[in-house]
Design an enzyme around this catalytic site. Sequence first.
Site, PDB file in Angstrom:
ATOM      1  CG  HIS B 138      33.972 -10.468  25.062  1.00 52.60           C
ATOM      2  ND1 HIS B 138      33.387  -9.978  26.203  1.00 52.60           N
ATOM      3  CD2 HIS B 138      35.306 -10.329  25.229  1.00 52.60           C
ATOM      4  CE1 HIS B 138      34.337  -9.557  27.020  1.00 52.60           C
ATOM      5  NE2 HIS B 138      35.517  -9.766  26.458  1.00 52.60           N
ATOM      6  CG  ASP B 215      31.366  -7.029  20.247  1.00 50.93           C
ATOM      7  OD1 ASP B 215      32.034  -5.976  20.160  1.00 50.93           O
ATOM      8  OD2 ASP B 215      31.619  -7.930  21.074  1.00 50.93           O
ATOM      9  CD  GLN B 218      39.335  -7.968  20.082  1.00 50.46           C
ATOM     10  OE1 GLN B 218      40.357  -7.653  19.473  1.00 50.46           O
ATOM     11  NE2 GLN B 218      39.299  -8.051  21.397  1.00 50.46           N
ATOM     12  CE  LYS B 241      38.589  -5.043  23.547  1.00 49.33           C
ATOM     13  NZ  LYS B 241      39.407  -5.690  24.583  1.00 49.33           N
ATOM     14  CB  CYS B 390      35.691 -12.474  28.321  1.00 49.37           C
ATOM     15  SG  CYS B 390      36.609 -11.699  29.645  1.00 49.37           S
TER      16      CYS B 390
END
Lengths: 170, 433
Positions: B138, B215, B218, B241, B390
């Site tokens: 991202h 990261d 998600q 999220k 993104c």
Amino acid sequence: MKLDSMYQEIILDHYRNPHHRGLREPFDAEVHHVNPTCGDEVTVRVKIVDDTVADVSYEGEGCSISQASASVMTDLVIGRSVEDAMTLEREFLALMQSRGTVEPDEDVLEDAVAFAGVSKYPARVKCALLGWMAWKDATAQVVDGSPAGAAAVASRPLEAGSVPEQEKQA
Amino acid sequence: MAGIPEFDVELVRKDFPILDRVVHGDKPLVYLDSAATSQKPRAVLDAEREYYELHNANVHRGIHALAEEATALYEAARDKVAAFIGAPDRHEVVFTKNSSEALNLVAYAFSNAAAFGAEAERFRLGPGDEVVITEMEHHSNLVPWQMLCQRTGATLRWLGLTDDGRLDLSNLDEVINPRTKVVSFVHQSNILGTVNPVETIAARAREVGALTVADGSQSVPHLPVDVARLGVDFFAFTGHKMCGPTGIGVLWGRRELLEVMPPFLGGGEMIELVTMEESTYAPPPHRFEAGTPMIAQAVGLGTAVDYLTGLAGGAGMAAVAAHEHALTAYALERLVEVPGLRIIGPAEPVDRGGAISFLLAGKDGRPIHPHDVGQVLDEQGIAVRVGHHCARPVCLRYGVPATTRASFHLYTTTGEIDALVEGLAGVRRFFGA
């Protein structure tokens, strides 16, 4: 159906069979504009002769609205004086910023009146403006005196403030 | 998966008020954009309101009753988050405003290290050093590292992608080498859905002495995550999220690293002693939490963690992951039935999550631009994301201008996937020449 107000037959026709598409010589300025949130891109070349828009050619990748709008734009501005074409651009911009409240003048905007429905969809307004803003930028470079070289090549995102700010998402 | 109690999606949906709404007049909302942001259960909304109605005060200062209650609630949220991700120590959980800020916090620590003493040695970066990311990042885990390399003269390198949407690890040992100082990579891709082999990459980074950052924006919302087991040094994710509020994110980092890591933002709360000439800094996590933090949002995130943990009789994230795995398998199966549809990303429900990107062509074989796909779906009440998500380098890698992405969460149903498949047939009819 509400969708039909956006995807008018005129728009779909221009999308399927775009006019004046493809990059041509000669040209006085070339610009590359992008729509950073969705990835639509357009390259526009203009040729100005005696204060008249002699040619506009373009190549781009994008949705039906952005591609059809570029096609309609070339139909409208080619052969006009720069001054008249700039007036048209302002008319079209006003229409697109109207959020559906302006009744467009078909005698002035011709096929571009088909985009009136798009103005009700804030996320798509910038699609409709992409080609126009690129043309305006390229033309202004020629008229205001271009940087060194026969052809000015510039690349910039859509001007801030010309369209409603869109949210970006992850 | 065996041993997981029944996950009743219809019962879960009752917890999310927004899922009852209709759009465009009378179309029931089919929300397939949870990778952008998840919807919020009533418990989270209530927690934030209750915080403001009953306990609101600033934290870590003042000795009055409300200040103590607010501080206790804020710090309790830290405990909940620490337990949720398997953090060995609550002081390893730093609240940020989102994943982007968490990742920038680490990237700027490397920049700021120049002004710090020998203890910050591992964060010093200069010409000849290398920073490794991947081609599926991202922008929030890409741009901060580009900027860091510009500031320090270090070189940015990356792991590429295979044609089927996975990391190309064939040159892992070459890309991550003794010059590598930090490796930052996504756990689960927001555009491809790919779940990456974190432990493999982290192990190679350890071999060469590089720091690792994952990261988890998600992954944490969809999978059970245990940061200690993953073997990374830093782990970033965001609250909104994972059923929490916007404005709250988390950086987890190993304590011995956080203790020597140069601060990012200066201000109140992050200091120990201040004179006109200089300051010393508080220990972590406060060292990295300058200014009044996002108190209500942290409380909301803590409640989201409670909510997720308590699902399906306490099966929690294991149940969420099983539900989403079944949904993803079903969606992949149904989507390939759609004529003209091509999936960008892994086509098999193996090491992949419920974010599915695809392209759609019309009956004449011409591509229908994702913007147009999304618009026609929206008219039917189906919310998807279109664009480059993104992650523009991923679009460039696969030679596409943009994709349409459908993404799922704990409240997504197979009926909604059916609606998507029907909706896509409608898109092809609409743009049929």
